[in-house]
Design a protein around this motif. Structure first.
Motif, mmCIF file in Angstrom:
data_model
loop_
_atom_site.group_PDB
_atom_site.id
_atom_site.type_symbol
_atom_site.label_atom_id
_atom_site.label_comp_id
_atom_site.label_asym_id
_atom_site.label_seq_id
_atom_site.Cartn_x
_atom_site.Cartn_y
_atom_site.Cartn_z
ATOM 1 N N LYS A 1 6.313 -4.136 -24.926
ATOM 2 C CA LYS A 1 6.942 -4.996 -23.922
ATOM 3 C C LYS A 1 8.461 -4.831 -23.970
ATOM 4 O O LYS A 1 9.053 -4.638 -25.028
ATOM 5 C CB LYS A 1 6.580 -6.457 -24.164
ATOM 6 C CG LYS A 1 5.098 -6.775 -23.954
ATOM 7 C CD LYS A 1 4.720 -6.660 -22.488
ATOM 8 C CE LYS A 1 3.336 -7.236 -22.226
ATOM 9 N NZ LYS A 1 2.254 -6.474 -22.865
ATOM 10 N N THR A 2 9.100 -4.919 -22.802
ATOM 11 C CA THR A 2 10.556 -4.804 -22.707
ATOM 12 C C THR A 2 11.185 -6.196 -22.625
ATOM 13 O O THR A 2 10.508 -7.192 -22.332
ATOM 14 C CB THR A 2 10.965 -3.998 -21.472
ATOM 15 O OG1 THR A 2 10.583 -4.731 -20.295
ATOM 16 C CG2 THR A 2 10.294 -2.635 -21.467
ATOM 17 N N ASN A 3 12.477 -6.263 -22.842
ATOM 18 C CA ASN A 3 13.177 -7.546 -22.738
ATOM 19 C C ASN A 3 13.067 -8.129 -21.334
ATOM 20 O O ASN A 3 12.907 -9.347 -21.168
ATOM 21 C CB ASN A 3 14.649 -7.367 -23.113
ATOM 22 C CG ASN A 3 14.849 -7.169 -24.598
ATOM 23 O OD1 ASN A 3 14.085 -7.667 -25.412
ATOM 24 N ND2 ASN A 3 15.895 -6.442 -24.959
ATOM 25 N N GLN A 4 13.156 -7.284 -20.323
ATOM 26 C CA GLN A 4 13.062 -7.763 -18.944
ATOM 27 C C GLN A 4 11.687 -8.374 -18.681
ATOM 28 O O GLN A 4 11.572 -9.450 -18.071
ATOM 29 C CB GLN A 4 13.316 -6.617 -17.963
ATOM 30 C CG GLN A 4 13.258 -7.029 -16.497
ATOM 31 C CD GLN A 4 14.351 -8.004 -16.110
ATOM 32 O OE1 GLN A 4 15.519 -7.640 -16.066
ATOM 33 N NE2 GLN A 4 13.982 -9.247 -15.835
ATOM 34 N N GLU A 5 10.636 -7.724 -19.150
ATOM 35 C CA GLU A 5 9.283 -8.255 -18.970
ATOM 36 C C GLU A 5 9.121 -9.591 -19.686
ATOM 37 O O GLU A 5 8.547 -10.541 -19.133
ATOM 38 C CB GLU A 5 8.251 -7.258 -19.503
ATOM 39 C CG GLU A 5 8.118 -6.002 -18.676
ATOM 40 C CD GLU A 5 7.194 -4.978 -19.334
ATOM 41 O OE1 GLU A 5 6.404 -4.346 -18.595
ATOM 42 O OE2 GLU A 5 7.266 -4.816 -20.568
ATOM 43 N N LEU A 6 9.635 -9.674 -20.904
ATOM 44 C CA LEU A 6 9.490 -10.907 -21.674
ATOM 45 C C LEU A 6 10.268 -12.051 -21.038
ATOM 46 O O LEU A 6 9.778 -13.189 -20.984
ATOM 47 C CB LEU A 6 9.960 -10.686 -23.113
ATOM 48 C CG LEU A 6 9.086 -9.749 -23.955
ATOM 49 C CD1 LEU A 6 9.660 -9.607 -25.356
ATOM 50 C CD2 LEU A 6 7.658 -10.272 -24.030
ATOM 51 N N HIS B 1 15.175 -6.762 -29.116
ATOM 52 C CA HIS B 1 14.085 -5.939 -29.648
ATOM 53 C C HIS B 1 14.641 -5.174 -30.842
ATOM 54 O O HIS B 1 15.538 -4.343 -30.689
ATOM 55 C CB HIS B 1 13.565 -4.967 -28.592
ATOM 56 C CG HIS B 1 12.559 -3.998 -29.149
ATOM 57 N ND1 HIS B 1 12.434 -2.705 -28.705
ATOM 58 C CD2 HIS B 1 11.639 -4.149 -30.138
ATOM 59 C CE1 HIS B 1 11.484 -2.094 -29.391
ATOM 60 N NE2 HIS B 1 10.989 -2.956 -30.271
ATOM 61 N N GLY C 1 10.455 -17.419 -16.350
ATOM 62 C CA GLY C 1 10.534 -17.107 -14.929
ATOM 63 C C GLY C 1 10.953 -18.281 -14.072
ATOM 64 O O GLY C 1 11.698 -18.118 -13.085
ATOM 65 N N LEU D 1 4.351 -8.806 -29.332
ATOM 66 C CA LEU D 1 4.674 -8.387 -27.966
ATOM 67 C C LEU D 1 5.506 -7.102 -27.968
ATOM 68 O O LEU D 1 5.247 -6.179 -27.189
ATOM 69 C CB LEU D 1 5.433 -9.497 -27.239
ATOM 70 C CG LEU D 1 4.627 -10.763 -26.929
ATOM 71 C CD1 LEU D 1 5.535 -11.864 -26.399
ATOM 72 C CD2 LEU D 1 3.522 -10.462 -25.933
ATOM 73 N N TYR D 2 6.501 -7.032 -28.850
ATOM 74 C CA TYR D 2 7.300 -5.811 -28.938
ATOM 75 C C TYR D 2 6.460 -4.644 -29.459
ATOM 76 O O TYR D 2 6.679 -3.491 -29.080
ATOM 77 C CB TYR D 2 8.520 -6.035 -29.822
ATOM 78 C CG TYR D 2 9.640 -6.785 -29.144
ATOM 79 C CD1 TYR D 2 10.188 -6.335 -27.941
ATOM 80 C CD2 TYR D 2 10.179 -7.942 -29.704
ATOM 81 C CE1 TYR D 2 11.215 -7.021 -27.307
ATOM 82 C CE2 TYR D 2 11.225 -8.635 -29.085
ATOM 83 C CZ TYR D 2 11.730 -8.167 -27.878
ATOM 84 O OH TYR D 2 12.755 -8.851 -27.261
ATOM 85 N N SER E 1 10.973 -12.492 -17.889
ATOM 86 C CA SER E 1 10.263 -12.918 -16.682
ATOM 87 C C SER E 1 9.033 -13.740 -17.036
ATOM 88 O O SER E 1 8.743 -14.753 -16.395
ATOM 89 C CB SER E 1 9.856 -11.694 -15.851
ATOM 90 O OG SER E 1 10.998 -10.978 -15.425
ATOM 91 N N ASN E 2 8.315 -13.306 -18.080
ATOM 92 C CA ASN E 2 7.090 -14.008 -18.462
ATOM 93 C C ASN E 2 7.375 -15.349 -19.125
ATOM 94 O O ASN E 2 6.655 -16.327 -18.909
ATOM 95 C CB ASN E 2 6.253 -13.135 -19.407
ATOM 96 C CG ASN E 2 5.692 -11.910 -18.726
ATOM 97 O OD1 ASN E 2 5.544 -11.892 -17.501
ATOM 98 N ND2 ASN E 2 5.381 -10.872 -19.487
#
Length: 320
Positions: free
Chosen positions: A245-250, A39, A256, A240-241, A252-253
């Motif tokens: 949105k966080t790196n962890q969320e991205l 990010h 995953g 998205l940023y 996983s999405n």
């Protein structure tokens, strides 16, 4: 470096609402894939502020600098890398330096990229064109850097960088960068993705059976196809940023199904080790006849501009 300040109050308010800039280095697919998500919204804004860039110039150098950040996970030990991207297009290219300690710096070869008609999209290929990409890496103790070059087609900065890794290291690699601007041309979201499929070493997998090269190739092909499909269908990172949105969320999405796991989180900054004292030492090392000419004829003070970060230093002749 003399850090340039972001003076746009509305932009500063936007940036204050976003998660911090940081790079998440991850592994997935049982260690067969390594990568990094960065990010870099504030990072790109600092690049722009340092060099006082226009919109198109921000897009070019911003994407180049993001790729520079994504090169950090590929470094081995204490390493410094200089990446030159020289093209036949009107943008001419850029120079990016990345240091394993966590800073990136760089500059465009031209201050203003000419535009002869309104831009319909952010395809940079018409401004870049064919050319040469050169990587020079240096470790502590090296007398000279190790240098390698490839010819590039000017598809995009990220694609050309991936092609370099395929040609020079025979490793399947992908880079993806994205910069989101609002209607006023402000950078409100920016980031990048790096993915690399590591070759199977021939060891045991699952039940202990050794993989043949044919089986390895089949698994790689299937894995590459799945990754390519995930990357092709994913939304651009910049928007998205910009949404927080966080790196962890991205991770996983986006990935995953491959069970991604963040191995390391690190800060990266657009920075430059230049200083007034550094330039003063260089000037004092000039031949005596040149020093005497400066002391006699000036200018006084000397004005030194760092090309990597546009910091301006004024050195009085009396200090020489």
């Amino acid at each position: 470096m003399i850090q340039a300040q972001i003076t746009d109050l509305e932009l500063k308010e936007i940036l204050n609402k976003l998660p911090k800039d940081e790079m998440a280095i991850f592994v997935m697919a049982k260690g067969r894939i390594r990568g990094a998500l960065f990010h870099g919204t504030r990072f790109v804004n600092q690049v722009r502020a340092q060099h006082n860039l226009g919109i198109l110039e921000t897009m070019i150098l911003g994407q180049a600098a993001l790729c520079g950040v994504l090169l950090l996970p590929t470094m081995k030990g204490r390493e410094h890398l200089t990446w030159r991207y020289e093209t036949e297009g009107v943008a001419q290219g850029f120079s990016i330096e990345a240091d394993s300690t966590g800073y990136v710096r760089g500059y465009l070869f031209t201050d203003n990229v000419p535009v002869d008609k309104p831009l319909e999209n952010w395809n940079l290929a018409p401004f870049l064109g064919k050319g040469t990409m050169t990587m020079a890496t240096r470790h502590i103790g090296d007398k000279t850097p190790y240098t390698s070059s490839i010819q590039i087609e000017g598809k995009s900065i990220a694609e050309d960088l991936a092609e370099y890794f395929l040609q020079s290291e025979q490793i399947q690699t992908a880079f993806n960068t994205s910069i989101q601007m609002d209607k006023k041309g402000r950078v409100i979201g920016a980031g990048g993705l790096f993915i690399q499929i590591m070759p199977e070493t021939g060891g045991a997998l699952n039940n202990g059976a050794n993989l043949s090269s044919e089986a390895d190739s089949a698994l790689d092909s299937e894995l590459i196809t799945k990754i390519e499909n995930s990357v092709k269908t994913m939304q651009s990172l910049g928007p998205l940023y910009s949404e927080g949105k966080t790196n962890q969320e991205l991770l996983s999405n986006l990935f995953g199904e491959f069970n991604p796991s963040i191995a390391l989180v690190r800060d990266v900054r657009f920075d430059c080790p230049c200083s007034k004292d550094t330039y003063l030492a260089h000037i004092r090392a000039l031949p005596q006849n040149e020093l005497q000419d400066i002391k006699k004829n000036g200018p006084d003070p000397l004005e030194i501009i760092c090309r990597n970060c546009s910091s301006v230093y004024h050195i009085p002749v009396a200090e020489l």
